[in-house]
Enzyme design. Structure first.
Site, PDB file in Angstrom:
ATOM      1  N   GLY A 240       0.809  -1.229   0.291  1.00 24.50           N
ATOM      2  CA  GLY A 240       0.056  -0.003  -0.232  1.00 24.50           C
ATOM      3  C   GLY A 240       0.715   1.253  -0.129  1.00 24.50           C
ATOM      4  O   GLY A 240       0.085   2.336  -0.033  1.00 24.50           O
ATOM      5  N   GLU A 276       3.824  -6.786   1.186  1.00 20.49           N
ATOM      6  CA  GLU A 276       3.102  -7.062  -0.146  1.00 20.49           C
ATOM      7  C   GLU A 276       3.133  -5.943  -0.773  1.00 20.49           C
ATOM      8  O   GLU A 276       2.170  -5.359  -1.346  1.00 20.49           O
ATOM      9  CB  GLU A 276       1.742  -7.715   0.158  1.00 20.49           C
ATOM     10  CG  GLU A 276       1.849  -8.676   1.009  1.00 20.49           C
ATOM     11  CD  GLU A 276       0.026  -9.237   1.377  1.00 20.49           C
ATOM     12  OE1 GLU A 276      -0.532  -8.507   1.163  1.00 20.49           O
ATOM     13  OE2 GLU A 276       0.116 -10.324   1.884  1.00 20.49           O
ATOM     14  N   PRO A 277       4.162  -5.171  -1.228  1.00 26.37           N
ATOM     15  CA  PRO A 277       4.271  -3.978  -2.052  1.00 26.37           C
ATOM     16  C   PRO A 277       4.018  -4.239  -3.502  1.00 26.37           C
ATOM     17  O   PRO A 277       4.358  -5.162  -4.082  1.00 26.37           O
ATOM     18  CB  PRO A 277       5.584  -3.169  -1.717  1.00 26.37           C
ATOM     19  CG  PRO A 277       6.419  -4.479  -1.433  1.00 26.37           C
ATOM     20  CD  PRO A 277       5.542  -5.396  -0.830  1.00 26.37           C
ATOM     21  N   GLY A 278       2.985  -3.794  -4.316  1.00 29.84           N
ATOM     22  CA  GLY A 278       2.863  -3.691  -5.306  1.00 29.84           C
ATOM     23  C   GLY A 278       3.156  -2.492  -6.368  1.00 29.84           C
ATOM     24  O   GLY A 278       4.409  -2.245  -7.162  1.00 29.84           O
ATOM     25  N   ARG A 279       2.275  -1.437  -6.112  1.00 31.85           N
ATOM     26  CA  ARG A 279       2.454  -0.201  -6.881  1.00 31.85           C
ATOM     27  C   ARG A 279       4.088   0.557  -6.691  1.00 31.85           C
ATOM     28  O   ARG A 279       4.650   1.049  -7.478  1.00 31.85           O
ATOM     29  CB  ARG A 279       1.359   0.901  -6.286  1.00 31.85           C
ATOM     30  CG  ARG A 279       1.322   2.041  -7.027  1.00 31.85           C
ATOM     31  CD  ARG A 279       0.595   3.030  -6.441  1.00 31.85           C
ATOM     32  NE  ARG A 279      -0.813   2.579  -5.874  1.00 31.85           N
ATOM     33  CZ  ARG A 279      -1.949   2.699  -6.491  1.00 31.85           C
ATOM     34  NH1 ARG A 279      -2.108   3.211  -7.525  1.00 31.85           N
ATOM     35  NH2 ARG A 279      -3.149   2.134  -5.827  1.00 31.85           N
ATOM     36  N   ARG A 315      -7.290   3.696 -15.003  1.00 36.77           N
ATOM     37  CA  ARG A 315      -7.113   4.400 -13.534  1.00 36.77           C
ATOM     38  C   ARG A 315      -7.745   6.042 -13.825  1.00 36.77           C
ATOM     39  O   ARG A 315      -8.488   6.339 -12.865  1.00 36.77           O
ATOM     40  CB  ARG A 315      -5.637   4.531 -13.319  1.00 36.77           C
ATOM     41  CG  ARG A 315      -5.053   3.077 -13.072  1.00 36.77           C
ATOM     42  CD  ARG A 315      -3.782   3.260 -12.282  1.00 36.77           C
ATOM     43  NE  ARG A 315      -4.087   3.357 -10.778  1.00 36.77           N
ATOM     44  CZ  ARG A 315      -3.775   4.662 -10.364  1.00 36.77           C
ATOM     45  NH1 ARG A 315      -3.221   5.676 -11.182  1.00 36.77           N
ATOM     46  NH2 ARG A 315      -4.262   4.878  -9.176  1.00 36.77           N
ATOM     47  N   TYR A 319     -10.893   5.917 -11.305  1.00 37.28           N
ATOM     48  CA  TYR A 319     -10.476   6.504  -9.801  1.00 37.28           C
ATOM     49  C   TYR A 319     -10.206   8.247  -9.967  1.00 37.28           C
ATOM     50  O   TYR A 319      -9.901   8.722  -8.934  1.00 37.28           O
ATOM     51  CB  TYR A 319      -9.190   6.017  -9.214  1.00 37.28           C
ATOM     52  CG  TYR A 319      -9.124   4.784  -9.248  1.00 37.28           C
ATOM     53  CD1 TYR A 319      -9.854   3.551  -8.356  1.00 37.28           C
ATOM     54  CD2 TYR A 319      -8.276   3.875 -10.203  1.00 37.28           C
ATOM     55  CE1 TYR A 319      -9.984   2.288  -8.544  1.00 37.28           C
ATOM     56  CE2 TYR A 319      -8.374   2.407 -10.232  1.00 37.28           C
ATOM     57  CZ  TYR A 319      -8.962   1.711  -9.316  1.00 37.28           C
ATOM     58  OH  TYR A 319      -8.785   0.282  -9.315  1.00 37.28           O
ATOM     59  N   CYS A 347     -15.938   5.190 -27.217  1.00 33.99           N
ATOM     60  CA  CYS A 347     -17.221   6.098 -27.297  1.00 33.99           C
ATOM     61  C   CYS A 347     -17.839   6.182 -25.947  1.00 33.99           C
ATOM     62  O   CYS A 347     -18.695   5.904 -25.485  1.00 33.99           O
ATOM     63  CB  CYS A 347     -17.957   5.337 -28.104  1.00 33.99           C
ATOM     64  SG  CYS A 347     -17.388   5.177 -29.671  1.00 33.99           S
ATOM     65  N   TYR A 376      -1.053  -1.453 -12.112  1.00 36.66           N
ATOM     66  CA  TYR A 376      -2.426  -1.240 -12.428  1.00 36.66           C
ATOM     67  C   TYR A 376      -2.768  -0.774 -13.785  1.00 36.66           C
ATOM     68  O   TYR A 376      -3.757   0.263 -13.858  1.00 36.66           O
ATOM     69  CB  TYR A 376      -3.045  -0.340 -11.106  1.00 36.66           C
ATOM     70  CG  TYR A 376      -2.713  -1.422  -9.756  1.00 36.66           C
ATOM     71  CD1 TYR A 376      -3.362  -2.488  -9.497  1.00 36.66           C
ATOM     72  CD2 TYR A 376      -1.996  -0.736  -8.751  1.00 36.66           C
ATOM     73  CE1 TYR A 376      -2.920  -3.149  -8.276  1.00 36.66           C
ATOM     74  CE2 TYR A 376      -1.719  -1.184  -7.940  1.00 36.66           C
ATOM     75  CZ  TYR A 376      -2.105  -2.623  -7.506  1.00 36.66           C
ATOM     76  OH  TYR A 376      -1.793  -3.025  -5.993  1.00 36.66           O
TER      77      TYR A 376
HETATM   78  N1  LLP Z   1      -1.996  -6.947  -0.460  1.00 37.59           N
HETATM   79  C1  LLP Z   1      -3.345  -6.924  -0.836  1.00 37.59           C
HETATM   80  C2  LLP Z   1      -3.953  -7.706  -0.044  1.00 37.59           C
HETATM   81  C3  LLP Z   1      -4.015  -6.007  -1.543  1.00 37.59           C
HETATM   82  O1  LLP Z   1      -5.375  -6.050  -1.578  1.00 37.59           O
HETATM   83  C4  LLP Z   1      -3.257  -4.828  -2.283  1.00 37.59           C
HETATM   84  C5  LLP Z   1      -3.824  -4.273  -3.102  1.00 37.59           C
HETATM   85  C6  LLP Z   1      -1.782  -4.884  -2.163  1.00 37.59           C
HETATM   86  C7  LLP Z   1      -1.210  -6.006  -1.189  1.00 37.59           C
HETATM   87  C8  LLP Z   1      -0.700  -4.034  -3.083  1.00 37.59           C
HETATM   88  O2  LLP Z   1      -1.041  -2.844  -2.801  1.00 37.59           O
HETATM   89  P1  LLP Z   1      -0.173  -1.881  -3.424  1.00 37.59           P
HETATM   90  O3  LLP Z   1       1.204  -1.851  -2.837  1.00 37.59           O
HETATM   91  O4  LLP Z   1       0.008  -2.016  -4.912  1.00 37.59           O
HETATM   92  O5  LLP Z   1      -0.625  -0.489  -3.203  1.00 37.59           O
HETATM   93  N2  LLP Z   1      -6.335  -0.813  -8.953  1.00 37.59           N
HETATM   94  C9  LLP Z   1      -6.053   0.234  -8.076  1.00 37.59           C
HETATM   95  C10 LLP Z   1      -5.271  -0.259  -6.938  1.00 37.59           C
HETATM   96  C11 LLP Z   1      -5.904  -1.527  -5.918  1.00 37.59           C
HETATM   97  C12 LLP Z   1      -5.319  -2.354  -5.056  1.00 37.59           C
HETATM   98  C13 LLP Z   1      -5.674  -3.348  -4.466  1.00 37.59           C
HETATM   99  N3  LLP Z   1      -5.150  -3.937  -3.243  1.00 37.59           N
HETATM  100  C14 LLP Z   1      -5.350   1.432  -8.613  1.00 37.59           C
HETATM  101  O6  LLP Z   1      -5.282   1.226  -9.687  1.00 37.59           O
HETATM  102  O7  LLP Z   1      -5.300   2.259  -7.905  1.00 37.59           O
END
Ligand code: LLP
Length: 422
Positions: A240, A276-279, A315, A319, A347, A376
Site C-alpha cells: 500500500g 506485499e508492495p505492488g505499486r 485508472r 478513480y 465512445c 495497475y
Molecule cells: N496486498 C493486498 C492484500 C492488496 O489488496 C493489495 C492491493 C496489495 C497488497 C498491494 O497494494 P499496493 O502496494 O500495490 O498499493 N487498481 C487500484 C489499486 C488496487 C489495490 C488493491 N489492493 C489502482 O489502480 O489504484
C-alpha cells in the site's frame, strides 16, 4: 527515481529511445524499465535490512507479466497472489510455492486445492466460512494449510475510497474484536496450522500514521494470541505504500521510513516479517506510450485524441487518477505550452485522461508517454471497443523485448465461436 529520462531531446527508457520502440512495436504499448524495478525492490530490501528474517512478496495484481515476475523472483522476491491464475503466473516465472502467499476474500475450494498441491507458503484467510472450507480441503488431501488470519483493524488509510481496505465497512478481513475467537477455532480445525497475522489497510497511502495505528493493533493482537497459546511467528504487514504521481507534488514517505514504522511497531516480537508492495515497485517502473491521432479544435478547448484509451489505462476513468502526460520529443526550453483535453478513441465521455493538461504544440503522429503506469495499468486493460489488448515491452539497458505481443484482429475474432444451432 526512475529510469525514464530525456537524452538528446528524446524520452528514453534506460538507454532505449521510446520512438524506437514505437517504430518497432507500434502504439499504444506499455514499456517497463528493468533497472527501475530492480532499484525499487532493492529499496524495500534495505528498508527491512534490520531483520534478515523477511520476505518481500510482490503484489502480482499490480503487474502480472511473467517477465516482470521472473525479474523480481530472481532477485529473491516472494509473491502475493489473489487467484490461482496469478499463482500459475508466479510459478511459471520460477517462483517456488514456499515464497507465495495467497490472499483474497473469495478463494474457491478448487483454488485452495491447486495451491496446496503446488506448494504454498501461507493462505491469508479472510473469513470463518473460508477457514472451514480450507480445513475441509486440506484435511481431505491429508495436507496442512499454513494460515494467517487477515484482521481488519478499522483504520482510515486516508486514500481513495475505492482502494481503502482496512475500515470495518470494507469487505476485507476479520473484525479485530472477533480475531481471538476465530484464532481459537482455527487452532482446533484439522488441516490448519496457524502461523501468523495479516493486515492490509489500503493502497496509495501517502501518510505513515494509518500504518502506525494499524501496526500497533497488530502488535497488541500478536501478544494476546501468544498468551492464548498460539505460535505466532510471522507477520504480514500488507502493501500500500504510495508513489508520487505528480512530479511537483510532496513525495509520499520512502520505503526506508516505512521500514522503520514496521520496526518500531513489531520489531521486538521476533517474528518473520512479510510485506506485499505492488505499486511502489512497479508503478514508476512503467510508462504507457501512445501516439496522437488527431488534434481537434473544440468549443473553447482543444482535444488531443490519442491511440490509447480507457481500455488500455483505466485508472483516470475509474478513480479520477492523475498520470503525468509528457511529449516523447522534449519541448525546447521556453517553448509555449497550452492546455489540452487528452482523450482516447473509446465512445464514452469517461475516456478522458486529463482535462487541461499543459503540453507543448503537438500534432498527429507525435508520441506522448503516460508516466507512473507500470502498476495497475496493463493488468487492468481490456479489449473494450474491440481494441486489441495493449502489448508490453521490457527494457534492460540498451536492449528491449516484447514480453506480451499485441494480438492480431484474427487472434481476437477466432477466440469466439458460434453456437451449433446457428
Ligand atoms: N496486498 C493486498 C492484500 C492488496 O489488496 C493489495 C492491493 C496489495 C497488497 C498491494 O497494494 P499496493 O502496494 O500495490 O498499493 N487498481 C487500484 C489499486 C488496487 C489495490 C488493491 N489492493 C489502482 O489502480 O489504484
Amino acid at each position: 527515481m526512475d529510469h525514464f529520462n530525456y537524452r538528446d531531446g528524446v524520452l528514453c527508457a534506460e538507454d532505449v529511445a521510446l520512438n524506437l520502440i514505437a517504430q518497432e512495436v507500434g502504439t499504444p504499448v506499455f514499456v517497463y524499465s528493468a533497472a527501475t524495478l530492480t532499484r525499487h525492490f532493492g529499496l524495500f530490501q534495505q528498508a527491512l535490512e534490520w531483520t534478515p528474517d523477511h520476505l518481500i512478496c510482490f503484489a502480482v495484481k499490480a503487474n502480472s507479466n511473467i517477465a516482470v515476475l521472473k525479474l523480481l523472483g530472481d532477485l529473491g522476491a516472494g509473491m502475493d497472489v489473489v487467484s490461482i491464475g496469478e499463482y500459475a503466473r508466479a510459478r511459471t516465472a520460477g517462483v517456488p510455492g514456499q515464497r507465495i502467499v495467497f490472499s483474497g476474500v473469495g478463494k474457491t475450494r478448487e483454488e485452495m486445492r491447486l495451491a496446496l498441491e503446488g506448494g504454498i507458503r501461507q493462505f491469508n484467510v479472510e473469513s470463518e466460512p473460508e477457514l472451514s472450507a480450507l480445513s475441509e480441503v486440506a484435511a481431505g488431501m491429508d495436507a496442512v494449510a499454513p494460515i494467517a488470519l487477515r484482521v481488519n483493524p478499522d483504520v482510515d488509510a486516508k486514500t481513495h475510497e475505492k482502494i481503502a481496505t482496512g475500515k470495518s465497512e470494507n469487505k476485507f478481513g476479520i473484525p479485530l474484536a472477533k480475531a481471538r475467537e476465530v484464532y481459537a477455532q482455527a487452532a482446533k480445525l484439522p488441516g490448519i496450522e496457524v502461523v501468523g497475522v495479516d493486515m492490509h489497510i489500503g493502497s496509495q497511502l501517502t501518510d505513515l500514521d494509518p500504518y502506525r495505528q494499524a501496526y500497533a493493533k497488530m502488535a497488541d493482537l500478536t501478544r494476546a494470541l501468544r498468551a492464548d497459546g498460539h505460535d505466532i511467528r510471522r507477520l504480514d504487514m500488507g502493501g500500500g505504500l504510495g508513489i508520487p504521481y505528480r512530479r511537483d507534488n510532496n513525495a509520499p514517505p520512502l520505503p526506508i521510513e516505512y521500514g522503520q514504522v514496521i520496526r518500531e511497531a513489531v520489531g521486538d516480537l521476533g517474528c518473520e516479517i512479510e510485506i506485499e508492495p505492488g505499486r511502489n515497485i512497479a508503478g514508476n517502473a512503467g510508462i504507457l506510450l501512445a501516439s496522437v491521432i488527431y488534434l481537434k479544435e473544440g468549443d473553447g478547448r482543444d482535444f488531443l485524441i490519442l491511440d490509447a484509451a480507457m481500455n488500455d489505462l483505466i485508472r483516470p476513468a475509474m478513480y479520477g487518477a492523475h498520470h503525468d502526460i509528457v511529449p516523447v520529443r522534449e519541448a525546447a526550453t521556453g517553448a509555449e505550452v497550452r492546455p489540452f483535453d487528452v482523450v482516447g478513441p473509446v465512445c464514452e465521455t469517461g475516456d478522458t485522461f486529463s482535462k487541461g493538461a499543459e503540453l507543448p504544440a503537438l500534432s498527429a503522429g507525435d508520441l506522448v508517454a503516460f508516466r507512473s503506469a507500470g502498476a495497475y495499468g496493463a493488468v487492468m486493460a481490456s479489449e473494450y471497443n474491440t481494441r486489441p489488448l495493449v502489448p508490453e515491452v521490457l527494457v534492460d539497458g540498451d536492449r528491449f523485448a516484447v514480453i506480451r505481443p499485441r494480438p492480431t484482429l484474427d487472434d481476437i475474432l477466432t477466440r469466439e465461436s458460434l453456437p451449433d444451432w446457428f
